[in-house]
Design an enzyme around this catalytic site. Structure first.
Site, PDB file in Angstrom:
ATOM      1  N   LYS A  80      60.289  61.508  94.088  1.00  0.00           N
ATOM      2  CA  LYS A  80      61.417  60.578  93.962  1.00  0.00           C
ATOM      3  C   LYS A  80      62.617  61.137  94.736  1.00  0.00           C
ATOM      4  O   LYS A  80      62.882  62.340  94.682  1.00  0.00           O
ATOM      5  CB  LYS A  80      61.770  60.414  92.476  1.00  0.00           C
ATOM      6  CG  LYS A  80      62.798  59.321  92.176  1.00  0.00           C
ATOM      7  CD  LYS A  80      63.048  59.202  90.677  1.00  0.00           C
ATOM      8  CE  LYS A  80      64.028  58.111  90.315  1.00  0.00           C
ATOM      9  NZ  LYS A  80      64.274  58.026  88.851  1.00  0.00           N
ATOM     10  N   SER A 155      64.162  53.335  87.129  1.00  0.00           N
ATOM     11  CA  SER A 155      64.593  53.539  88.491  1.00  0.00           C
ATOM     12  C   SER A 155      63.529  54.133  89.412  1.00  0.00           C
ATOM     13  O   SER A 155      63.632  54.014  90.620  1.00  0.00           O
ATOM     14  CB  SER A 155      65.806  54.456  88.497  1.00  0.00           C
ATOM     15  OG  SER A 155      65.466  55.740  88.011  1.00  0.00           O
ATOM     16  N   SER A 179      63.219  55.605  82.954  1.00  0.00           N
ATOM     17  CA  SER A 179      62.999  55.425  84.389  1.00  0.00           C
ATOM     18  C   SER A 179      61.624  55.834  84.894  1.00  0.00           C
ATOM     19  O   SER A 179      61.294  55.570  86.052  1.00  0.00           O
ATOM     20  CB  SER A 179      64.064  56.173  85.178  1.00  0.00           C
ATOM     21  OG  SER A 179      65.261  55.452  85.162  1.00  0.00           O
TER      22      SER A 179
END
Lengths: 491, 489, 102
Positions: A80, A155, A179
């Site tokens: 990420k 996210s 997330s």
């Protein structure tokens, strides 16, 4: 029956194939490269693809040493883009960090590198991890690989989509209020958020320091255990890092559900949940009972306040954590004839609206009243939520509930979700407040979209959590993988 | 109408550690800019602080030495504000639960004596250093650009907050000096104001003598030395008195002391406490200290300057002035006491150390620890002075030599034949010759100018290379002069 | 808390403290959105929790572990400044802190 493509293998299967020398690391890497080339143009999972390419990285790994190397050796993974890497820019999907290459690498990534993983690239996210749809990324959205009109969640939407579509075998994400688990549920993959402090946060760009935790996306529970095993270790660079002795998370023998006490918080099946989602999750819980677990309803009475508590704490901490993006020593710089106007112009230009709103909310909450009283008030209610869990775990080994109240939403619906006012984090955020480990496991489809079952365990009981999750996976094989995007071919 | 000022100080002292408070970057003064930096002290995203144990130990030592209480459980907080010297947008400090509180420091001067209370002592990180390019010594508004050096970012500090209870600038100065000395004695801080390792801010308010209510509190910043503290406070008292007399309001503001112009200027845009939006620092768990560790630090505290001064007066019979001078630093006091321990007269040793030796140390820009000889060697030298083996003039010469190279004073005096000439006959010959050769001086002495005698003594000492016993020279000269004057008349 | 005009002023102040410039239109929009956020917290803030300790740190089971005072590796001037938008003579350069009147 046709043989699966190499990218369709689970991490464990691919690792076994490499150990048995059924194929080479370069062949495995090429398979993933092809898959990325094929799917990335319409998915948008990555902000940056790795340089050099996967197959080049595989070539420089050298010959296989058989059983000796880690399960992650030669396995492509995604990171990420809020986790620092010195070899690739780290942007948090924000213009304010466009082109920023940190001079250091996050501890979790260093550990993957030592294990010999191959870096596929940096995955997309909501700007600064603030959002539930990966639509606030300054570099464009990621789409849900199951249905391109829908969001992948967020996210960590890029990581979830990449694992679901076979672009990588695993990916790292971060989970502040859901997330990891929420996009895992939306994309039909496994998403693990470990206990606060189990994985080092050094190099994870902070959103809310008391809630953030690095976590893992995989296609099977066992794969998640293999990755966790590689990452969990004390890190002297993180003062909140756990100092507990190392645990072997990936056990060969199956977990026996006989007599395992599973609590089902009744608050989770209230008004907000989509009936189909509720049905799929109830069915999954029944399957656990049939496999021998003892199921009982329980109550987490302060759960209705959890989202509000989460919003206060996350916004307040974020307002402080994001103050460093002033364009002075790094990042995009604004302009002005004094340093003050320069900082304000830069932050206004390069930080997106949703992030600004949360910074403003946090600033507002901290500046109101005496000192940090609103934040402190939320921290007191947080204590009540922690106690709810403690009480529940005095009677149950794990808790089971839906990961999300809905399946993946249509793109664009989240535009109204300012300051996280939506309820995507309803069942996940309370877990972060208590710092507990939780996992989302695919448990069926609602229509043509996956649903996630969330299992929650007491702090540092990842081994139990993974055991129950794996037992579930085995007792009710959800064939999402074969019916979903991993086997799907576009064009 | 008379006014009574009330002054409080905030002292920031850099702790004498090897590395920074939250990262392992070395701490050094005057280094190449931005060389001593890492992701943590540059405030890079994703970096995290890890606390330096030594910094905590030194802070605990400071708290105990200042008579305060150590909180066994303290915690860190973030103080949020934008300024280019604060790379994270916040400073990690202690707010609600500081490491130490309470304490009293006895301040004694020529005219004053007061126990000044300490409110709190806490740990925090220093900010980066800013250079305002183009401003020179002038006002900040003239700067063309601001240059940032992160070498200082993250250096460990303690902030010592006094009670606002000092009534004169001199008292405030005395407090500052005493605290500085305590920090230096205990090895907590180098305490060099000129290098910025000790900094002071102050707050001051006034009340009319006849009134009980205090006026607005004004803060003064940028006080580069204890001298500027006194000047700035006098200036500020005058300024506030002027306003109060004219019945104009004193504004609650922060003022910047302009060293060159010797005036203070109000700073704009200063945050109020609630604007700092203090927040617990989630990246650092609470600081829980074991009582045994605190007790051990307390047991290892050296004797503090106040006690040391008392010992010097009581044990060696020194004057309060001498005790203050000799106890100025631990190394000086140690040097003195070790010298005396070698059987030398305490006052003689005090005079020589405070006089000639201090002069030499200053001249050579060295310190007492770095002198090439041990206190024992000084003791051997002064023993010869005491028993008349050598004269003061020779003592001074030998001491000068000892500061330059490692010589044994006794051997040196022997081989160089420097023992004092006490033989009357030998000296008489020299005295007679000097009287003959210096008719003019003899003449002025005859005319009643007693200074001429000193000149003649000097000549004799010169002729004997300082070896003549001064008192004997005096006696012989006076006799000789009387004779020549008789002859003359 | 429900007073919109006072919230407007508070948001303006918060923007200043947070280093964010807002034009009038943005300020109005943000105030409206933040009002919803703040309203959603009302029932939370009405809970009486005065006798409950705030959760401080989730790792409170163990006290803070400190590091030894040993100097370690530094980035050095070159690597430290490589990320900076503007540098000069080994320093990071920014506009002056205050603007002169002439």
């Amino acid at each position: 029956m046709t043989l699966p493509e190499l990218f369709q293998l689970s991490l464990h299967e691919a690792g076994q194939g490499l150990r048995r020398q059924e194929f080479s690391v370069v062949e495995l890497a090429r398979s993933y490269e092809g898959r990325i080339e094929e799917t990335e143009p319409h998915l948008g999972s990555f902000i940056a693809l790795a340089e050099p390419s996967l197959s080049h990285q595989a070539q420089s790994l050298g010959p296989s040493t058989g059983q000796k190397h880690s399960w992650l050796w030669g396995i492509p993974g995604g990171i990420k883009d809020n986790i620092c890497t010195s070899a690739l820019p780290t942007t948090c999907a924000s213009l304010s960090l466009e082109g920023f290459v940190p001079p250091y690498t996050a501890t979790v990534v260093s550990r993957l590198e030592q294990a010999g993983y191959l870096c596929a690239g940096k995955t997309n996210l909501d700007e600064f991890a603030m959002g539930s749809s990966t639509e606030t990324s300054a570099f464009g959205p990621t789409v849900n690989p199951w249905d391109s009109s829908r969001v992948p969640g967020g996210s960590s939407g890029g990581s979830a989509a990449a694992v679901a579509s076979g672009q990588v075998a695993f990916a790292l994400g971060s989970d502040t209020g859901g997330s990891i688990r929420q996009p895992a549920a939306f994309c039909g993959v496994v998403g693990l958020k470990p206990t606060y402090g189990l994985l080092s946060r050094y190099g994870l760009i902070a959103y809310a320091s008391s809630l953030d935790q690095v976590g893992i996306f995989t296609r099977t529970v066992y794969d998640a255990a293999l990755v966790l095993q590689e990452l969990a270790a004390h890190d002297a660079k993180d003062a909140t890092s756990s100092r507990r002795p190392l645990v072997r998370y990936a056990e060969a023998s199956p977990y026996d559900l006989q007599g395992v006490r599973i609590g089902v918080p009744e608050e989770c099946f209230g008004l907000s949940i989509q009936p189909e989602v509720s049905d799929v999750v109830r069915a999954a819980i029944r399957a656990l009972a049939e496999a021998g677990a003892h199921i009982e309803l329980c109550s987490l009475p302060h759960l209705p306040h959890a989202l509000a508590v989460y919003r206060v704490i996350a916004a307040a901490e974020a307002s402080s954590n994001l103050a460093r993006f002033d364009g002075v020593a790094y990042g995009q710089q604004g302009h002005g004839d004094t340093v003050g106007t320069m900082i304000r112009s830069g932050r206004s230009t390069f930080i997106g609206d949703e992030v600004k709103r949360r910074i403003l909310l946090g600033t507002l909450l901290l500046q109101r009243g005496e000192g940090s009283s609103r934040y402190e008030h939320a921290q007191r209610v947080r204590t009540l939520i922690c106690r709810d869990y403690e009480r529940a775990f005095s009677r149950f080994d794990v808790l089971a509930c839906p990961t999300t109240p809905t399946v993946a939403l249509e793109s664009g619906q989240w535009a109204d979700d300012t300051c996280g006012l939506g309820e995507a984090d309803l069942f996940t955020a309370p877990v972060n407040l208590a710092g507990l480990p939780a996992i989302s496991v695919p448990c069926g489809l609602s229509g043509a979209l996956p649903v996630g079952l969330q299992l929650i365990a007491p702090a540092h009981k990842e081994k139990r959590l993974l055991g129950v999750a794996r037992a579930y996976e085995e007792c009710q094989p959800f064939d999402g993988n074969r019916r979903g995007p991993l086997y799907g071919r576009r064009r | 109408m008379n006014f009574i000022p009330l002054i409080g100080l905030e002292i920031h002292a850099e702790l004498a550690t090897q590395s920074k408070l939250f990262c392992s970057c070395p701490v050094a003064f005057a280094h190449q800019p931005n060389d001593l930096t890492c992701p943590v002290c540059l405030g890079l995203p994703g970096s995290l602080p890890v606390l330096n144990r030594r910094a905590v130990e030194l802070a605990v030592r400071a708290i105990l030495a200042l008579g305060g209480e150590v909180n066994p459980l303290s915690s860190f907080a973030r103080k949020n504000y934008f300024y280019p010297d604060t790379p994270k947008g916040y400073q990690i400090t202690q707010h609600q639960y500081p490491l130490g509180w309470g304490g009293k420091v006895l301040v004694e001067g020529e005219t004053h004596r007061q126990k000044v209370g300490i409110r709190r002592i806490h740990l925090e990180e220093d900010a980066a250093k800013l250079v305002h390019e183009g401003a020179g010594d002038g006002p900040l508004e003239q700067a063309q650009a601001t240059l940032v050096d992160y070498n200082r970012s993250g250096v460990p500090l303690i902030e010592i907050v006094s009670e606002a209870e000092m009534e004169t600038p001199e008292m405030a100065q005395g407090f500052l000096e005493e605290v500085k000395q305590i920090l230096q004695y205990t090895g907590v801080s180098h305490g060099r104001m000129e290098q910025g390792s000790l900094r002071v801010d102050c707050n001051i308010s006034l009340r009319p003598e006849a009134s009980l209510s205090w006026g607005q509190r004004v803060e003064l910043k940028n006080l580069a030395s204890s001298r500027s503290l006194v000047r700035a406070l006098h200036d500020e008292i005058k300024r506030q008195e002027g306003l109060l007399r004219a019945q104009e309001p004193v504004l609650p503001e922060t003022r910047h002391w302009d060293e060159r112009r010797e005036i203070s200027v109000a700073l704009r845009g200063k945050e109020t406490e609630s604007e700092y939006r203090y927040l617990p620092e989630a990246d650092l768990p609470p600081l829980l200290l074991e009582r045994s560790w605190i007790a051990q630090i307390e047991a290892n505290l050296p004797q503090l300057p106040g006690a040391r001064r008392r010992r010097l007066t009581e044990q060696y019979g020194l004057s309060r002035y001498a005790a203050r001078v000799l106890a100025d630093s631990r190394s000086l006091a140690d040097f003195y006491e070790e010298t005396v321990a070698n059987d030398v007269d305490a006052k003689l040793a005090a005079n020589w150390i405070m006089g000639e030796l201090m002069h030499q140390v200053k001249e050579r820009r060295t310190t007492f620890c770095q002198l090439p000889f041990a206190p024992a060697a000084l003791a051997r030298l002064l023993s010869m002075t005491a028993d008349g083996t050598i004269s003061s003039a020779v003592t001074k010469k030998v001491l000068d030599r000892m500061c330059k190279e490692d010589i044994d004073p006794v051997e040196w005096v022997e081989t160089k034949n420097l023992t004092q000439i006490t033989d009357q006959e030998t000296l008489s010959v020299v005295v007679d010759r000097i009287l003959k050769e210096n008719r003019a001086a003899v003449e002025s002495f005859r005319q009643g100018k007693s200074k001429a005698l000193d000149r003649l003594v000097g000549k004799v000492m010169q002729a004997t290379h300082g070896r003549a016993k001064p008192r004997l020279v005096h006696v012989l000269l006076r006799k000789g002069l009387a004779r020549t004057i008789d002859e003359h008349e | 808390m429900t007073d919109v005009s006072s919230l407007h002023a508070e948001v303006e102040k918060a923007a200043e403290l947070a280093g964010i410039q807002l034009n009038e239109a943005d300020l109005a929009l943000f105030t409206e959105q933040l009002e919803r956020a703040v309203m959603s917290l009302v029932s939370l803030l009405e809970l009486d929790v005065s006798n409950v300790e705030p959760t401080g740190w989730l790792t409170s089971s163990s006290a803070q572990v400190m590091r030894e005072d040993e100097p370690g590796e530094v980035l050095g001037t070159h690597r430290a400044l490589r990320m900076a938008p503007r540098t000069r003579n080994g320093y990071v350069q920014v506009p002056p802190v205050m603007k002169g009147e002439g």
